[in-house]
Design a protein around this motif. Sequence first.
Motif, PDB file in Angstrom:
ATOM      1  N   LEU A   1      -7.561  20.553 -21.182  1.00 14.21           N
ATOM      2  CA  LEU A   1      -8.280  19.802 -22.208  1.00 14.21           C
ATOM      3  C   LEU A   1      -9.243  20.756 -22.909  1.00 14.21           C
ATOM      4  CD1 LEU A   1      -9.005  17.046 -23.517  1.00 14.21           C
ATOM      5  CD2 LEU A   1     -10.742  16.801 -21.739  1.00 14.21           C
ATOM      6  N   ALA A   2      -9.061  20.956 -24.204  1.00 14.64           N
ATOM      7  CA  ALA A   2      -9.899  21.885 -24.970  1.00 14.64           C
ATOM      8  C   ALA A   2     -11.196  21.202 -25.391  1.00 14.64           C
ATOM      9  CB  ALA A   2      -9.142  22.379 -26.187  1.00 14.64           C
ATOM     10  N   LEU A   3     -12.318  21.849 -25.101  1.00 14.47           N
ATOM     11  CA  LEU A   3     -13.622  21.354 -25.521  1.00 14.47           C
ATOM     12  C   LEU A   3     -14.181  22.165 -26.687  1.00 14.47           C
ATOM     13  CD1 LEU A   3     -15.306  20.794 -22.031  1.00 14.47           C
ATOM     14  CD2 LEU A   3     -14.012  19.166 -23.405  1.00 14.47           C
ATOM     15  N   GLY A   4     -13.683  23.369 -26.875  1.00 12.60           N
ATOM     16  CA  GLY A   4     -14.183  24.225 -27.946  1.00 12.60           C
ATOM     17  C   GLY A   4     -15.415  24.998 -27.500  1.00 12.60           C
ATOM     18  N   ASP A   5     -16.238  25.397 -28.453  1.00 13.22           N
ATOM     19  CA  ASP A   5     -17.429  26.191 -28.157  1.00 13.22           C
ATOM     20  C   ASP A   5     -18.597  25.282 -27.773  1.00 13.22           C
ATOM     21  OD1 ASP A   5     -15.813  28.254 -28.988  1.00 13.22           O
ATOM     22  OD2 ASP A   5     -16.817  28.514 -30.925  1.00 13.22           O
ATOM     23  N   ILE A   6     -19.355  25.713 -26.746  1.00 16.27           N
ATOM     24  CA  ILE A   6     -20.557  24.976 -26.333  1.00 16.27           C
ATOM     25  C   ILE A   6     -21.736  25.919 -26.528  1.00 16.27           C
ATOM     26  CG2 ILE A   6     -21.740  23.763 -24.471  1.00 16.27           C
ATOM     27  CD1 ILE A   6     -19.004  23.166 -23.236  1.00 16.27           C
ATOM     28  N   PRO A   7     -22.652  25.603 -27.465  1.00 13.53           N
ATOM     29  CA  PRO A   7     -23.770  26.505 -27.740  1.00 13.53           C
ATOM     30  C   PRO A   7     -24.742  26.565 -26.561  1.00 13.53           C
ATOM     31  CG  PRO A   7     -24.067  24.430 -28.902  1.00 13.53           C
ATOM     32  CD  PRO A   7     -22.709  24.380 -28.275  1.00 13.53           C
ATOM     33  N   VAL A   8     -25.591  27.582 -26.555  1.00 17.18           N
ATOM     34  CA  VAL A   8     -26.625  27.689 -25.526  1.00 17.18           C
ATOM     35  C   VAL A   8     -27.465  26.413 -25.546  1.00 17.18           C
ATOM     36  CG1 VAL A   8     -28.678  28.955 -24.800  1.00 17.18           C
ATOM     37  CG2 VAL A   8     -26.695  30.198 -25.690  1.00 17.18           C
TER      38      VAL A   8
ATOM     39  N   THR B   1     -13.981  26.744 -24.618  1.00 13.53           N
ATOM     40  CA  THR B   1     -14.085  26.060 -23.329  1.00 13.53           C
ATOM     41  C   THR B   1     -12.903  25.128 -23.115  1.00 13.53           C
ATOM     42  OG1 THR B   1     -16.484  26.114 -23.622  1.00 13.53           O
ATOM     43  CG2 THR B   1     -15.633  24.709 -21.863  1.00 13.53           C
ATOM     44  N   LYS B   2     -12.330  25.197 -21.912  1.00 10.94           N
ATOM     45  CA  LYS B   2     -11.222  24.326 -21.520  1.00 10.94           C
ATOM     46  C   LYS B   2     -11.479  23.859 -20.100  1.00 10.94           C
ATOM     47  CE  LYS B   2      -7.997  26.784 -24.421  1.00 10.94           C
ATOM     48  NZ  LYS B   2      -6.982  27.801 -24.487  1.00 10.94           N
ATOM     49  N   ILE B   3     -10.953  22.691 -19.758  1.00  8.93           N
ATOM     50  CA  ILE B   3     -11.169  22.112 -18.434  1.00  8.93           C
ATOM     51  C   ILE B   3      -9.872  21.466 -17.951  1.00  8.93           C
ATOM     52  CG2 ILE B   3     -12.049  19.961 -19.430  1.00  8.93           C
ATOM     53  CD1 ILE B   3     -13.956  19.745 -17.042  1.00  8.93           C
ATOM     54  N   TYR B   4      -9.655  21.512 -16.631  1.00 11.27           N
ATOM     55  CA  TYR B   4      -8.503  20.813 -16.057  1.00 11.27           C
ATOM     56  C   TYR B   4      -8.798  20.403 -14.624  1.00 11.27           C
ATOM     57  CZ  TYR B   4      -7.084  25.240 -13.800  1.00 11.27           C
ATOM     58  OH  TYR B   4      -7.041  26.386 -13.058  1.00 11.27           O
ATOM     59  N   VAL B   5      -7.956  19.519 -14.091  1.00  5.80           N
ATOM     60  CA  VAL B   5      -8.121  18.948 -12.752  1.00  5.80           C
ATOM     61  C   VAL B   5      -6.983  19.409 -11.865  1.00  5.80           C
ATOM     62  CG1 VAL B   5      -8.252  16.794 -11.442  1.00  5.80           C
ATOM     63  CG2 VAL B   5      -9.165  16.883 -13.738  1.00  5.80           C
ATOM     64  N   SER B   6      -7.293  19.646 -10.589  1.00  8.58           N
ATOM     65  CA  SER B   6      -6.255  19.946  -9.601  1.00  8.58           C
ATOM     66  C   SER B   6      -6.737  19.466  -8.237  1.00  8.58           C
ATOM     67  CB  SER B   6      -5.966  21.452  -9.561  1.00  8.58           C
ATOM     68  OG  SER B   6      -7.128  22.167  -9.200  1.00  8.58           O
ATOM     69  N   GLY B   7      -5.806  19.437  -7.278  1.00 14.53           N
ATOM     70  CA  GLY B   7      -6.194  19.245  -5.890  1.00 14.53           C
ATOM     71  C   GLY B   7      -6.000  17.898  -5.248  1.00 14.53           C
ATOM     72  N   SER B   8      -5.236  16.981  -5.820  1.00 16.95           N
ATOM     73  CA  SER B   8      -5.066  15.688  -5.175  1.00 16.95           C
ATOM     74  C   SER B   8      -3.605  15.260  -5.180  1.00 16.95           C
ATOM     75  CB  SER B   8      -5.890  14.610  -5.876  1.00 16.95           C
ATOM     76  OG  SER B   8      -5.652  13.362  -5.270  1.00 16.95           O
ATOM     77  N   SER B   9      -3.153  14.736  -4.038  1.00 19.87           N
ATOM     78  CA  SER B   9      -1.805  14.179  -3.976  1.00 19.87           C
ATOM     79  C   SER B   9      -1.854  12.654  -3.858  1.00 19.87           C
ATOM     80  CB  SER B   9      -1.054  14.765  -2.785  1.00 19.87           C
ATOM     81  OG  SER B   9      -1.741  14.470  -1.585  1.00 19.87           O
TER      82      SER B   9
ATOM     83  N   SER C   1     -32.166  32.201 -23.212  1.00 20.06           N
ATOM     84  CA  SER C   1     -32.457  32.528 -24.602  1.00 20.06           C
ATOM     85  C   SER C   1     -31.855  33.890 -24.958  1.00 20.06           C
ATOM     86  CB  SER C   1     -33.971  32.549 -24.807  1.00 20.06           C
ATOM     87  OG  SER C   1     -34.273  32.935 -26.115  1.00 20.06           O
ATOM     88  N   GLY C   2     -31.268  34.000 -26.118  1.00 16.84           N
ATOM     89  CA  GLY C   2     -30.674  35.243 -26.563  1.00 16.84           C
ATOM     90  C   GLY C   2     -29.245  35.444 -26.076  1.00 16.84           C
ATOM     91  N   GLU C   3     -28.751  34.568 -25.226  1.00 20.60           N
ATOM     92  CA  GLU C   3     -27.374  34.679 -24.760  1.00 20.60           C
ATOM     93  C   GLU C   3     -26.454  33.938 -25.718  1.00 20.60           C
ATOM     94  OE1 GLU C   3     -26.625  34.333 -20.564  1.00 20.60           O
ATOM     95  OE2 GLU C   3     -28.744  34.610 -20.139  1.00 20.60           O
ATOM     96  N   SER C   4     -25.167  34.085 -25.518  1.00 26.75           N
ATOM     97  CA  SER C   4     -24.203  33.539 -26.473  1.00 26.75           C
ATOM     98  C   SER C   4     -23.633  32.204 -26.027  1.00 26.75           C
ATOM     99  CB  SER C   4     -23.077  34.552 -26.680  1.00 26.75           C
ATOM    100  OG  SER C   4     -22.448  34.838 -25.458  1.00 26.75           O
TER     101      SER C   4
ATOM    102  N   LEU D   1     -12.444  20.462 -10.532  1.00 21.61           N
ATOM    103  CA  LEU D   1     -12.541  20.616 -11.984  1.00 21.61           C
ATOM    104  C   LEU D   1     -12.704  22.100 -12.254  1.00 21.61           C
ATOM    105  CD1 LEU D   1     -14.999  17.800 -13.111  1.00 21.61           C
ATOM    106  CD2 LEU D   1     -12.572  17.957 -13.610  1.00 21.61           C
ATOM    107  N   THR D   2     -11.796  22.674 -13.007  1.00 21.21           N
ATOM    108  CA  THR D   2     -11.874  24.083 -13.348  1.00 21.21           C
ATOM    109  C   THR D   2     -12.252  24.196 -14.826  1.00 21.21           C
ATOM    110  OG1 THR D   2     -10.209  24.627 -11.706  1.00 21.21           O
ATOM    111  CG2 THR D   2     -10.625  26.264 -13.409  1.00 21.21           C
ATOM    112  N   ILE D   3     -13.304  24.954 -15.084  1.00 23.57           N
ATOM    113  CA  ILE D   3     -13.797  25.148 -16.452  1.00 23.57           C
ATOM    114  C   ILE D   3     -13.593  26.609 -16.810  1.00 23.57           C
ATOM    115  CG2 ILE D   3     -15.793  24.978 -17.982  1.00 23.57           C
ATOM    116  CD1 ILE D   3     -16.915  22.961 -15.819  1.00 23.57           C
ATOM    117  N   GLU D   4     -12.934  26.849 -17.937  1.00 23.80           N
ATOM    118  CA  GLU D   4     -12.665  28.206 -18.380  1.00 23.80           C
ATOM    119  C   GLU D   4     -13.247  28.423 -19.766  1.00 23.80           C
ATOM    120  OE1 GLU D   4      -8.408  28.445 -18.373  1.00 23.80           O
ATOM    121  OE2 GLU D   4      -8.305  28.694 -16.200  1.00 23.80           O
ATOM    122  N   GLY D   5     -13.582  29.664 -20.043  1.00 21.04           N
ATOM    123  CA  GLY D   5     -14.086  30.028 -21.350  1.00 21.04           C
ATOM    124  C   GLY D   5     -14.619  31.438 -21.299  1.00 21.04           C
ATOM    125  N   ALA D   6     -15.228  31.874 -22.367  1.00 19.10           N
ATOM    126  CA  ALA D   6     -15.791  33.221 -22.434  1.00 19.10           C
ATOM    127  C   ALA D   6     -17.210  33.119 -22.966  1.00 19.10           C
ATOM    128  CB  ALA D   6     -14.943  34.093 -23.356  1.00 19.10           C
ATOM    129  N   GLN D   7     -18.056  34.058 -22.518  1.00 21.94           N
ATOM    130  CA  GLN D   7     -19.436  34.059 -22.996  1.00 21.94           C
ATOM    131  C   GLN D   7     -19.805  35.416 -23.504  1.00 21.94           C
ATOM    132  OE1 GLN D   7     -22.426  32.829 -20.166  1.00 21.94           O
ATOM    133  NE2 GLN D   7     -23.419  31.689 -21.768  1.00 21.94           N
TER     134      GLN D   7
END
Length: 108
Positions: free
Chosen positions: A68-75, A20-28, A12-15, A102-108
């Motif tokens: 893959l862009a997911l956009g903003d994810i609210p608390v 948010t963006k996500i991508y896959v890596s690690g398989s041949s 509560s009270g956090e942003s 699965l790598t998830i990137e974003g800012a909070q």
Amino acid sequence: YRCVYIYNAAGSGESPFLSTKIYVSGSSSAKFELGKVSEVNVNATVAASETSAPASIIFRESNKDSKLALGDIPVGGYYAVWIKRTPKNVGGAGTTQETLTLTIEGAQ
């Protein structure tokens, strides 16, 4: 096909989790593609089977250079993301085992 939920469990009270963006890596041994539901806080539909694509989901390759862009994810919010796996470089009968990251990137 598999579905995962990306959940913002900030207190509560956090942003929100922004840009948010996500991508896959690690398989041949397999090609992985990601697809998302139409918007944040929408539950995924149930796929008819493990080999049937879920309705209304558009899949595309998502890697470090093309996330893959997911956009903003609210608390307390979430985003449903589908994963499609297609084996590659497989000769003959048998099973294919691989891992993915699965790598998830974003800012909070």
